[in-house]
Design a protein around this motif. Structure first.
Motif, PDB file in Angstrom:
ATOM      1  N   ARG A   1      -4.968   6.208  -1.222  1.00 43.62           N
ATOM      2  CA  ARG A   1      -3.789   5.349  -1.432  1.00 43.62           C
ATOM      3  C   ARG A   1      -4.035   4.395  -2.598  1.00 43.62           C
ATOM      4  O   ARG A   1      -5.166   4.218  -3.047  1.00 43.62           O
ATOM      5  CB  ARG A   1      -3.498   4.550  -0.162  1.00 43.62           C
ATOM      6  CG  ARG A   1      -4.633   3.642   0.288  1.00 43.62           C
ATOM      7  CD  ARG A   1      -4.364   3.038   1.654  1.00 43.62           C
ATOM      8  NE  ARG A   1      -5.436   2.127   2.081  1.00 43.62           N
ATOM      9  CZ  ARG A   1      -6.517   2.504   2.732  1.00 43.62           C
ATOM     10  NH1 ARG A   1      -6.688   3.785   3.038  1.00 43.62           N
ATOM     11  NH2 ARG A   1      -7.431   1.622   3.087  1.00 43.62           N
TER      12      ARG A   1
ATOM     13  N   GLU B   1      -3.407   0.413  -3.540  1.00 39.50           N
ATOM     14  CA  GLU B   1      -3.098  -0.899  -2.974  1.00 39.50           C
ATOM     15  C   GLU B   1      -2.759  -1.868  -4.111  1.00 39.50           C
ATOM     16  O   GLU B   1      -3.467  -1.920  -5.119  1.00 39.50           O
ATOM     17  CB  GLU B   1      -4.279  -1.419  -2.149  1.00 39.50           C
ATOM     18  CG  GLU B   1      -4.542  -0.593  -0.895  1.00 39.50           C
ATOM     19  CD  GLU B   1      -5.664  -1.161  -0.053  1.00 39.50           C
ATOM     20  OE1 GLU B   1      -6.389  -2.064  -0.529  1.00 39.50           O
ATOM     21  OE2 GLU B   1      -5.843  -0.687   1.094  1.00 39.50           O
TER      22      GLU B   1
ATOM     23  N   SER C   1       0.851  -1.195   0.000  1.00 36.02           N
ATOM     24  CA  SER C   1       0.000   0.000   0.000  1.00 36.02           C
ATOM     25  C   SER C   1       0.883   1.240   0.000  1.00 36.02           C
ATOM     26  O   SER C   1       1.870   1.312   0.743  1.00 36.02           O
ATOM     27  CB  SER C   1      -0.908  -0.011   1.238  1.00 36.02           C
ATOM     28  OG  SER C   1      -1.674   1.178   1.299  1.00 36.02           O
TER      29      SER C   1
END
Length: 214
Positions: free
Chosen positions: A209, A211, A139
């Motif tokens: 974010r 991932e 991540s």
């Protein structure tokens, strides 16, 4: 004094970060490229940050030595050096998880700064401080742990991967809903978080974010 003003403007620690959580004072459009190498490891994270006009103008006031209402090459270089020193203790606003383990980044070689159309632009790359093979769940995000600066990825395409092997992995952009984060973590978001989010390291829960699962 210029360095102190820039830090207090939001590129480092603040006197009252709990207030900053509710009301960011600086806004930046961001782009992040996660790059893999021929060893099937993460080699670097490439960042581009474009700051709002109000903050950009305050930086011009601080660093415009010859008072020509812009930033010349030597002045831009000084801004870059100042930011590189100021953000070191904040891991350059970079959050990395390698199968749940937090990974720090090394100091960038330099931060390139430009000033165009009334906005400050910063470009730099950081490398993980330890090897990160493309294995399991990874991540990557960019956030200000003081929450004074709002780092905005306008589209999902602004969080991307570069490299044949990493492109073959599954990857998705996650945009947490603040209300859901608060509800799901009400027992862990204690008074300590609200008084000093940088000390609890919980503000990353709110960060946009990318991932990657390999």
């Amino acid at each position: 004094m210029r360095t102190k003003r820039l830090v207090m403007a939001g590129l480092a620690t603040l006197a009252a970060p709990s207030l900053a959580f509710a009301h960011p004072h600086i806004f930046a459009e961001a782009r992040l490229e996660v790059v893999s190498d021929d060893k099937d490891e993460i080699s670097e994270l490439r960042n581009v940050w474009r700051f709002d006009e109000l903050f950009s103008s305050s930086v011009v006031l601080d660093f415009d030595k010859n008072s020509n209402a812009t930033l010349d090459p030597d002045e831009l270089a000084e801004v870059g050096q100042t930011v590189m020193e100021s953000l070191s203790e904040y891991n350059y606003y970079t959050t990395i998880l390698d199968n749940g383990k937090t990974i720090k980044v090394n100091k960038p070689d330099h931060i390139t700064v430009d000033y165009k159309d009334g906005q400050l632009l910063m470009m730099f790359a950081v490398k993980p401080a330890e090897p990160m093979p493309l294995k399991g769940k990874l991540s990557f995000g960019v956030y200000d742990p003081t929450m004074y600066t709002a780092m905005d990825f306008a589209t999902d395409d602004d969080l991307t991967v570069v490299g044949d092997k990493i492109n073959a992995c599954e990857h998705k952009v996650v945009r947490p809903d603040p209300d859901e984060v608060l509800a799901e973590n009400k027992d862990t978001l204690t008074d300590a978080f609200w008084s000093d989010p940088t000390g609890t390291d919980m503000s990353k829960l709110f960060a946009t974010r990318i991932e990657i699962t390999c």
